[in-house]
Design an enzyme around this catalytic site. Structure first.
Site, PDB file in Angstrom:
ATOM      1  N   ASP A   1       0.826  -1.197   0.000  1.00  0.00           N
ATOM      2  CA  ASP A   1       0.000   0.000   0.000  1.00  0.00           C
ATOM      3  C   ASP A   1       0.865   1.253   0.000  1.00  0.00           C
ATOM      4  OD1 ASP A   1       0.645   0.704   2.733  1.00  0.00           O
ATOM      5  OD2 ASP A   1      -0.786  -0.805   3.401  1.00  0.00           O
ATOM      6  N   LYS A   2       0.235   2.392  -0.197  1.00  0.00           N
ATOM      7  CA  LYS A   2       0.962   3.655  -0.349  1.00  0.00           C
ATOM      8  C   LYS A   2       1.871   3.945   0.833  1.00  0.00           C
ATOM      9  CE  LYS A   2       0.188   8.627  -0.910  1.00  0.00           C
ATOM     10  NZ  LYS A   2      -0.830   9.722  -0.951  1.00  0.00           N
TER      11      LYS A   2
END
Length: 262
Positions: free
Chosen positions: A125-126
């Site tokens: 994820d980011k």
């Protein structure tokens, strides 16, 4: 009475080979390493793909690259040379080729024009960082992401608060969510300060935001999450934001059916 003459018996009929499976055109383009399946669907619907000279707009049209000539924008599609990369993903980048919110993506780090289309093998994820694999070999990638592979992935995780033996025990025992149980395969204490703790956490399954949700359920916030290995492939000293080609031995070690012992 058997009236057949000696030596005149019929030869055995050869068994027919099963027909090769035919997949939808979008999937065929993806398996050839041209682009992702989603991108292939868009190309087909935009009228940029022909099969045996005929314009095809149906992404699910059964196709076979071995017996048909497929072209995109007038260029005949050939099987791309397989490419396997390891990247040290920085925090703040999205693992996506096209982000609807126009955020920076890991593809901005692939600065070599000689590289073919590459898809991410799994996700980060980011807010997460560390080892990310990319490849145009969709069969190899599917073997890695298949839940049945039980491929181990190891992370270094910084949490807010001081961990103790009870937290480690709970992470191994697992916590029950709405329809799943979240647990770690292995966990150990790396180092501890006055307010924060670094843990090494190993998973053998890949659920969405697995570690973050597991620790949140136990009352701990994740401050940093760094993936350091996938199977036997380690992040090592690869600089943040950099990438490298995998060695042949590394590629082979991650193929389905290979030993997962570390």
């Amino acid at each position: 009475m058997d009236r057949r003459k000696a030596g005149t018996s019929r030869p055995p009929i050869a068994a027919r080979r099963p027909a090769a499976p035919r997949h939808g055109l979008a999937r065929v383009l993806s398996k050839l390493g041209v682009c992702s399946r989603t991108q292939a669907q868009a190309l087909i619907q935009e009228g940029r793909v022909r099969v045996n000279g005929r314009l095809i707009r149906d992404p699910e049209r059964p196709s076979d690259a071995r017996s048909e000539t497929i072209s995109v924008d007038g260029s005949v599609v050939r099987t791309a040379q397989p490419v396997y990369l390891a990247m040290n993903k920085p925090r703040g980048l999205v693992v996506s080729a096209n982000d609807e919110r126009d955020r920076r993506t890991v593809y901005q780090l692939l600065d070599d024009p000689a590289l073919p289309w590459l898809g991410p093998v799994g996700r980060l994820d980011k807010a997460s960082e560390g080892l990310l694999l990319l490849s145009n070999d969709t069969v190899w990638a599917a073997g890695i992401t298949d839940p049945a592979s039980s491929l181990e992935k190891t992370y270094h995780v910084q949490i807010a608060g001081l961990a103790d033996a009870e937290l480690l025990r709970q992470m191994l025992s697992g916590v029950n969510g709405r329809s799943e149980t979240l647990r770690a395969r292995r966990v150990q204490l790396l180092r501890q300060g006055q307010r924060n703790t670094w843990l090494e956490v190993t998973l053998d399954e890949g659920r969405n935001r697995h570690i973050r949700r597991l620790l949140a359920a136990l009352g701990f916030e994740v401050l940093r999450l760094l993936r350091v290995s996938i199977g036997s492939v380690a992040l090592g000293r690869l600089a943040k934001g950099s990438w490298r080609h995998l060695e042949a031995e590394e590629v082979a070690a991650l193929k389905p059916g290979q030993s997962r012992d570390r």
